[in-house]
Scaffold this active site. Sequence first.
Site, mmCIF file in Angstrom:
data_model
loop_
_atom_site.group_PDB
_atom_site.id
_atom_site.type_symbol
_atom_site.label_atom_id
_atom_site.label_comp_id
_atom_site.label_asym_id
_atom_site.label_seq_id
_atom_site.Cartn_x
_atom_site.Cartn_y
_atom_site.Cartn_z
ATOM 1 C CE LYS A 44 -0.555 -0.118 5.140
ATOM 2 N NZ LYS A 44 -1.275 0.231 6.106
ATOM 3 C CE1 TYR A 263 12.808 32.433 1.482
ATOM 4 C CE2 TYR A 263 12.887 29.852 1.382
ATOM 5 C CZ TYR A 263 12.681 31.319 0.819
ATOM 6 O OH TYR A 263 12.366 31.309 -0.596
#
Length: 378
Positions: A44, A263
Amino acid sequence: MKTSISELPLQRPTWADVNLDSIRSNYLKLTQLANPASVMAVVKSDAYGHGAVHVARELEEAGASFFGVATAAEAIALKQAGIQAAVLVLSGMVPDQLPLLLHHEFIPAVYTSEFFETLVQFASKNNRQVQIHLKIDTGMARLGFDPEDAARLFEKDYPNVRIDGIFTHMACADSTDRNYTERQLRTFQDFLDQYGHRVRYIHAAGSAALLNYPQSKYNLVRPGLLLYGISPISTTSDFSPVLSLKSRIIFLNRVSSGQGVGYGLTFRAQRDSLIATVPFGYADGLRRGLSNRLKVEVCGTICPIVGTINMDLCMIDVTDVQDRVKPYDEITFLGPKTTAWDWANLLNTIPYEITSLIGSRVPRVYYKNGVIHDVYYP
């Protein structure tokens, strides 16, 4: 025959190496560990980020006859890729999806009476034979019949619907406290004592239960994480690592002591430093919470990520290898020296989440017998 990533025309120099030989080796180890039970290989979430179609093809060649997925769409993708093995949709379906059963061969999990009744009517109306697995809630309180409600389904026959399996899910199989899991297994066994003989498959064990609770093997087990070489209960594993995450340096920049980087200038150099910029960011799966925390492999040496991880880029302090580092050198973000457990521990999460969230911009490069076998762009 390509043996190096440098021979491939990648969209950008960031990729995941996936070793199909290790996938096969892990599967064969699991068959021995599970014996005499059979193995349902859980693929999955695109095989936990490894690429479900390629993984399933390799495992089917190795003898796998059963796969587990989360959704009908995942099951259909396997079938359309030519997978012949049985596929169980572990999270089930909703009524609107029932027409898919007219065109595709897969097995839905069923966990409510309402859906079961709708399925019986649909199968009868369309003269379609449908196999299902019933999920019993033994204490996880997520999906599943109460045992008493499930028992009522065995009171009569359904010409078009065959209950082929019974299963449950362990809530705490990776915990050192065994009490709750043992209570769940007793509840499950009580149900099986009455109805287990009516079905072909009985399963409860994922990777953690397979390792910790041999009595939970029954006749089918559902390993996921162990297939990919990661233990759910330990930072070490006897299984072979399968995936490595890599990128290349695209820029080198010298910064002075005291200068901020990135940043918010969340990192300030404590010395004159050499900073490498690499095209791997949080949109690719390098979680922002790893900023100024994760260490990665550069030129065989562990070096720290510095500054805030960007959407597309990150920075690494490569001062300790400045005598030999150069542009376009390879960086290993996830591999033998920096593992999925290392990432998970820094983020207070689990390794399942790390590989499952590798982004769609990261091609998976499959190796088999030491050479590049294929490339998958999610």
